[in-house]
Design a protein around this motif. Structure first.
Motif, PDB file in Angstrom:
ATOM      1  N   HIS A  30     -18.171   2.450   1.245  1.00 12.59           N
ATOM      2  CA  HIS A  30     -18.942   2.118   0.116  1.00 12.59           C
ATOM      3  C   HIS A  30     -20.213   1.515   0.837  1.00 12.59           C
ATOM      4  O   HIS A  30     -20.936   1.187  -0.203  1.00 12.59           O
ATOM      5  N   GLY A  31     -20.243   1.270   1.696  1.00 11.02           N
ATOM      6  CA  GLY A  31     -21.466   0.787   2.270  1.00 11.02           C
ATOM      7  C   GLY A  31     -21.680  -0.697   2.799  1.00 11.02           C
ATOM      8  O   GLY A  31     -22.708  -1.307   3.390  1.00 11.02           O
ATOM      9  N   VAL A  32     -20.504  -1.370   2.911  1.00  6.15           N
ATOM     10  CA  VAL A  32     -20.416  -2.939   3.127  1.00  6.15           C
ATOM     11  C   VAL A  32     -20.101  -2.898   4.570  1.00  6.15           C
ATOM     12  O   VAL A  32     -19.227  -2.285   5.365  1.00  6.15           O
ATOM     13  N   SER A  33     -20.976  -3.587   5.309  1.00  4.85           N
ATOM     14  CA  SER A  33     -20.835  -3.464   7.027  1.00  4.85           C
ATOM     15  C   SER A  33     -20.497  -4.716   7.572  1.00  4.85           C
ATOM     16  O   SER A  33     -20.170  -5.018   8.778  1.00  4.85           O
ATOM     17  N   ASP A  34     -20.499  -5.927   6.676  1.00  6.85           N
ATOM     18  CA  ASP A  34     -19.931  -7.254   7.232  1.00  6.85           C
ATOM     19  C   ASP A  34     -18.850  -7.865   6.297  1.00  6.85           C
ATOM     20  O   ASP A  34     -18.769  -8.352   5.538  1.00  6.85           O
ATOM     21  N   ILE A  35     -17.583  -7.454   6.866  1.00  5.99           N
ATOM     22  CA  ILE A  35     -16.390  -7.854   6.069  1.00  5.99           C
ATOM     23  C   ILE A  35     -15.591  -8.654   7.035  1.00  5.99           C
ATOM     24  O   ILE A  35     -15.024  -8.192   8.217  1.00  5.99           O
ATOM     25  N   LEU A  36     -14.833  -9.713   6.428  1.00  2.00           N
ATOM     26  CA  LEU A  36     -14.047 -10.414   7.125  1.00  2.00           C
ATOM     27  C   LEU A  36     -12.448 -10.472   6.266  1.00  2.00           C
ATOM     28  O   LEU A  36     -12.498 -10.428   4.939  1.00  2.00           O
ATOM     29  N   LEU A  37     -11.448  -9.859   6.942  1.00  2.73           N
ATOM     30  CA  LEU A  37     -10.016  -9.989   6.339  1.00  2.73           C
ATOM     31  C   LEU A  37      -9.335 -11.131   7.153  1.00  2.73           C
ATOM     32  O   LEU A  37      -9.182 -11.073   8.125  1.00  2.73           O
ATOM     33  N   ILE A  38      -8.853 -11.996   6.098  1.00  5.94           N
ATOM     34  CA  ILE A  38      -7.960 -13.020   6.364  1.00  5.94           C
ATOM     35  C   ILE A  38      -6.771 -12.799   6.116  1.00  5.94           C
ATOM     36  O   ILE A  38      -6.228 -12.292   4.883  1.00  5.94           O
ATOM     37  N   ASP A  39      -5.574 -13.168   6.749  1.00  5.41           N
ATOM     38  CA  ASP A  39      -4.327 -13.299   6.462  1.00  5.41           C
ATOM     39  C   ASP A  39      -3.528 -14.477   7.156  1.00  5.41           C
ATOM     40  O   ASP A  39      -3.928 -14.910   8.348  1.00  5.41           O
ATOM     41  N   ARG A  40      -2.688 -15.132   6.508  1.00  2.00           N
ATOM     42  CA  ARG A  40      -2.213 -16.179   7.390  1.00  2.00           C
ATOM     43  C   ARG A  40      -0.848 -16.046   8.191  1.00  2.00           C
ATOM     44  O   ARG A  40      -0.356 -16.673   8.838  1.00  2.00           O
ATOM     45  N   GLU A  41      -0.443 -14.560   8.078  1.00  2.00           N
ATOM     46  CA  GLU A  41       0.630 -14.209   8.969  1.00  2.00           C
ATOM     47  C   GLU A  41      -0.139 -13.685  10.240  1.00  2.00           C
ATOM     48  O   GLU A  41      -0.973 -13.494  10.366  1.00  2.00           O
ATOM     49  N   PRO A  42       0.844 -13.497  11.451  1.00  2.00           N
ATOM     50  CA  PRO A  42       0.532 -13.167  12.639  1.00  2.00           C
ATOM     51  C   PRO A  42       0.096 -11.557  12.716  1.00  2.00           C
ATOM     52  O   PRO A  42      -0.564 -11.247  13.631  1.00  2.00           O
ATOM     53  N   TYR A  43       0.505 -10.675  11.652  1.00  2.00           N
ATOM     54  CA  TYR A  43       0.358  -9.492  11.681  1.00  2.00           C
ATOM     55  C   TYR A  43      -0.152  -9.161  10.348  1.00  2.00           C
ATOM     56  O   TYR A  43       0.236  -9.734   9.299  1.00  2.00           O
ATOM     57  N   LEU A  44      -1.041  -7.983  10.343  1.00  2.00           N
ATOM     58  CA  LEU A  44      -1.422  -7.244   9.146  1.00  2.00           C
ATOM     59  C   LEU A  44      -0.107  -6.842   8.659  1.00  2.00           C
ATOM     60  O   LEU A  44       0.816  -6.311   9.274  1.00  2.00           O
ATOM     61  N   GLY A  45      -0.217  -6.365   7.097  1.00  2.00           N
ATOM     62  CA  GLY A  45       1.060  -5.517   6.659  1.00  2.00           C
ATOM     63  C   GLY A  45       1.533  -6.074   5.539  1.00  2.00           C
ATOM     64  O   GLY A  45       2.173  -5.631   4.565  1.00  2.00           O
ATOM     65  N   GLY A  46       1.516  -7.667   5.410  1.00  2.00           N
ATOM     66  CA  GLY A  46       2.103  -8.322   4.565  1.00  2.00           C
ATOM     67  C   GLY A  46       3.573  -8.166   4.369  1.00  2.00           C
ATOM     68  O   GLY A  46       4.243  -7.939   5.164  1.00  2.00           O
ATOM     69  N   ILE A  47       4.049  -7.812   2.845  1.00  2.00           N
ATOM     70  CA  ILE A  47       5.415  -7.638   2.866  1.00  2.00           C
ATOM     71  C   ILE A  47       5.939  -6.463   3.180  1.00  2.00           C
ATOM     72  O   ILE A  47       7.216  -6.187   3.647  1.00  2.00           O
ATOM     73  N   LEU A  48       5.098  -5.389   3.646  1.00  2.00           N
ATOM     74  CA  LEU A  48       5.608  -4.116   3.919  1.00  2.00           C
ATOM     75  C   LEU A  48       6.381  -4.132   5.339  1.00  2.00           C
ATOM     76  O   LEU A  48       7.239  -3.483   5.559  1.00  2.00           O
ATOM     77  N   ASN A  49       5.973  -5.094   6.012  1.00  2.00           N
ATOM     78  CA  ASN A  49       6.563  -5.299   7.579  1.00  2.00           C
ATOM     79  C   ASN A  49       8.333  -5.581   7.455  1.00  2.00           C
ATOM     80  O   ASN A  49       8.875  -5.250   8.264  1.00  2.00           O
ATOM     81  N   GLN A  50       8.708  -6.223   6.181  1.00  2.00           N
ATOM     82  CA  GLN A  50       9.981  -6.385   6.179  1.00  2.00           C
ATOM     83  C   GLN A  50      10.800  -5.203   5.139  1.00  2.00           C
ATOM     84  O   GLN A  50      11.848  -5.550   5.262  1.00  2.00           O
ATOM     85  N   CYS A  51      10.134  -4.366   4.668  1.00  2.00           N
ATOM     86  CA  CYS A  51      10.605  -3.233   3.703  1.00  2.00           C
ATOM     87  C   CYS A  51      10.958  -1.981   4.686  1.00  2.00           C
ATOM     88  O   CYS A  51       9.981  -1.075   4.603  1.00  2.00           O
ATOM     89  N   ILE A  52      11.922  -2.219   5.392  1.00  2.00           N
ATOM     90  CA  ILE A  52      12.213  -0.942   6.189  1.00  2.00           C
ATOM     91  C   ILE A  52      12.745   0.300   5.580  1.00  2.00           C
ATOM     92  O   ILE A  52      13.233   1.130   6.352  1.00  2.00           O
ATOM     93  N   HIS A  53      13.108   0.263   4.198  1.00  2.00           N
ATOM     94  CA  HIS A  53      13.632   1.014   3.791  1.00  2.00           C
ATOM     95  C   HIS A  53      12.909   2.338   3.301  1.00  2.00           C
ATOM     96  O   HIS A  53      11.485   2.030   3.313  1.00  2.00           O
ATOM     97  N   THR A  54      13.165   3.220   3.010  1.00  2.00           N
ATOM     98  CA  THR A  54      12.075   4.524   2.616  1.00  2.00           C
ATOM     99  C   THR A  54      11.641   4.366   1.153  1.00  2.00           C
ATOM    100  O   THR A  54      12.099   3.649   0.380  1.00  2.00           O
ATOM    101  N   GLY A  55      10.992   5.265   0.696  1.00  2.00           N
ATOM    102  CA  GLY A  55      10.462   5.337  -0.519  1.00  2.00           C
ATOM    103  C   GLY A  55       8.990   4.862  -0.787  1.00  2.00           C
ATOM    104  O   GLY A  55       8.351   4.955  -2.063  1.00  2.00           O
ATOM    105  N   PHE A  56       8.109   4.833   0.089  1.00  2.00           N
ATOM    106  CA  PHE A  56       6.847   4.250   0.148  1.00  2.00           C
ATOM    107  C   PHE A  56       6.182   5.640   0.471  1.00  2.00           C
ATOM    108  O   PHE A  56       6.333   6.534   1.136  1.00  2.00           O
ATOM    109  N   GLY A  57       4.706   5.820  -0.203  1.00  2.00           N
ATOM    110  CA  GLY A  57       3.752   6.798   0.062  1.00  2.00           C
ATOM    111  C   GLY A  57       3.908   8.275  -0.524  1.00  2.00           C
ATOM    112  O   GLY A  57       3.290   9.216  -0.315  1.00  2.00           O
ATOM    113  N   LEU A  58       5.197   8.109  -1.429  1.00  2.00           N
ATOM    114  CA  LEU A  58       5.364   9.526  -2.242  1.00  2.00           C
ATOM    115  C   LEU A  58       4.266   9.841  -3.136  1.00  2.00           C
ATOM    116  O   LEU A  58       3.733  11.046  -3.204  1.00  2.00           O
TER     117      LEU A  58
END
Length: 325
Positions: A25-53
């Motif tokens: 939507h037109g914003v060109s200067d964006i900073l995304l911060i996270d305290r973990e070493p990887y993006l993804g948040g809680i999803l990284n440990q949710c190895i079960h299926t059921g997402f994206g339906l």
């Protein structure tokens, strides 16, 4: 002092969706911060299926769902990602004090989106009496230990509460060879999705006790047993219904609380009952230019809804920045 057009705190599904939407939507200067070493948040440990339906119209695991958004983020050069970055404070002027390894900086964005997610309710919030031995875990921590660290927290398990993570962990413990003795739920029906009751409890013949509550946890060095009793529809204890379950692990799954201490620090009006921003509009707060999305705005049942909510937050931030020009 670092100045940015838009800062997004939280690199889980909400933060990534908000960043992509703001860029589109037109914003060109964006900073995304996270305290973990990887993006993804809680999803990284949710190895079960059921997402994206709902969003992708297919069944994905948590890491697969996150991976699709991480790829998009990496392909957009206007989105700067800062990992291992902890936001220590936030003031009413939207200035963030940020800790990085060996560095303390202040960041002043024109607009701010908080996508800080939620945390699990604790034993103290559930008013469970007893000793404090080893073997008491939140469902999310047990999930991380098994799925990320490769550790089994216990062999004879009782799940306290029937939130979705607890139901999923009942199945996960079973698949790893542990014995889930029971799921104890104080209410008349599960707090989790019907599909999780079917796929995680009924399919694995795990006993689930509705209208029951934990009275006490016993154990000195390690959990040894718990006492359980039946309650009526008003949650009052029914006399002479107490029984004990021998176990070495108690897993708490009593629900989630939005993580909003930073915006409260900034002076955003917070509903003390739900720990969410007081507002009449989706994703907005009482301070102009501070937006909240995902599970920090309200607790969602599925990640697809978090994504849709956060796309709206990114658009709102872009519209706000457009009005400043």
């Amino acid at each position: 002092m670092i100045e940015k057009k838009l800062v997004i705190v939280g690199g889980g599904p909400a933060g990534m969706a908000a960043a992509i939407s703001a860029y589109e939507h037109g914003v060109s200067d964006i900073l995304l911060i996270d305290r973990e070493p990887y993006l993804g948040g809680i999803l990284n440990q949710c190895i079960h299926t059921g997402f994206g339906l709902k969003y992708f119209k297919e069944t994905l695991t948590g890491p697969e769902y996150a991976g699709r958004f991480i790829k998009k983020i990496k392909d957009i050069s206007q989105i700067e990602v800062s990992l291992n970055t902890f936001v220590a404070s936030l003031n009413k002027n939207k200035t963030l004090t940020v800790l990085k390894p060996g560095l303390l900086v202040e960041i002043k964005p024109e607009a701010l989106i908080m996508a800080t997610g939620c945390r699990e309710k604790t034993r103290e919030m559930m008013h469970i009496a007893g000793t404090r031995p080893a073997g008491i875990f939140s469902a999310g921590l047990a999930q991380k230990l098994i799925n990320i660290e490769g550790l089994i927290p216990g062999r004879e398990v009782v799940i306290i509460g029937s939130g979705d993570i607890g139901l999923i962990m009942a199945r996960r413990f079973t698949l790893e060879g542990a014995k889930v003795k029971a799921v104890i739920e104080i209410r008349q029906k599960s707090r989790g999705l019907a599909r999780n009751i079917a796929q995680c409890i009924e399919d694995f013949n795990i006993p689930i006790f509705f209208n029951h509550k934990i009275l006490r946890i016993f154990g000195r060095d390690r959990v040894e047993k718990i006492s359980v009793c039946k309650v009526d529809n008003n949650l009052n204890i029914i006399p002479d219904t107490t029984f004990e379950i021998a176990c070495d692990t108690a897993v708490l799954s009593a629900g989630l609380i939005p993580e909003n201490e930073l915006i409260e620090m900034a002076g955003v009006e917070i509903d003390k009952k739900t720990n969410t921003p007081v507002t009449n509009e989706l994703n907005k707060t009482s301070i102009l230019g501070i937006f909240v999305c995902g599970n920090s705005f309200k607790i969602y049942d599925i990640v697809d809804s978090v994504t849709e909510d956060s796309f709206i937050a990114g658009q709102q931030a872009a519209e706000y920045l457009g009005r400043l020009r």
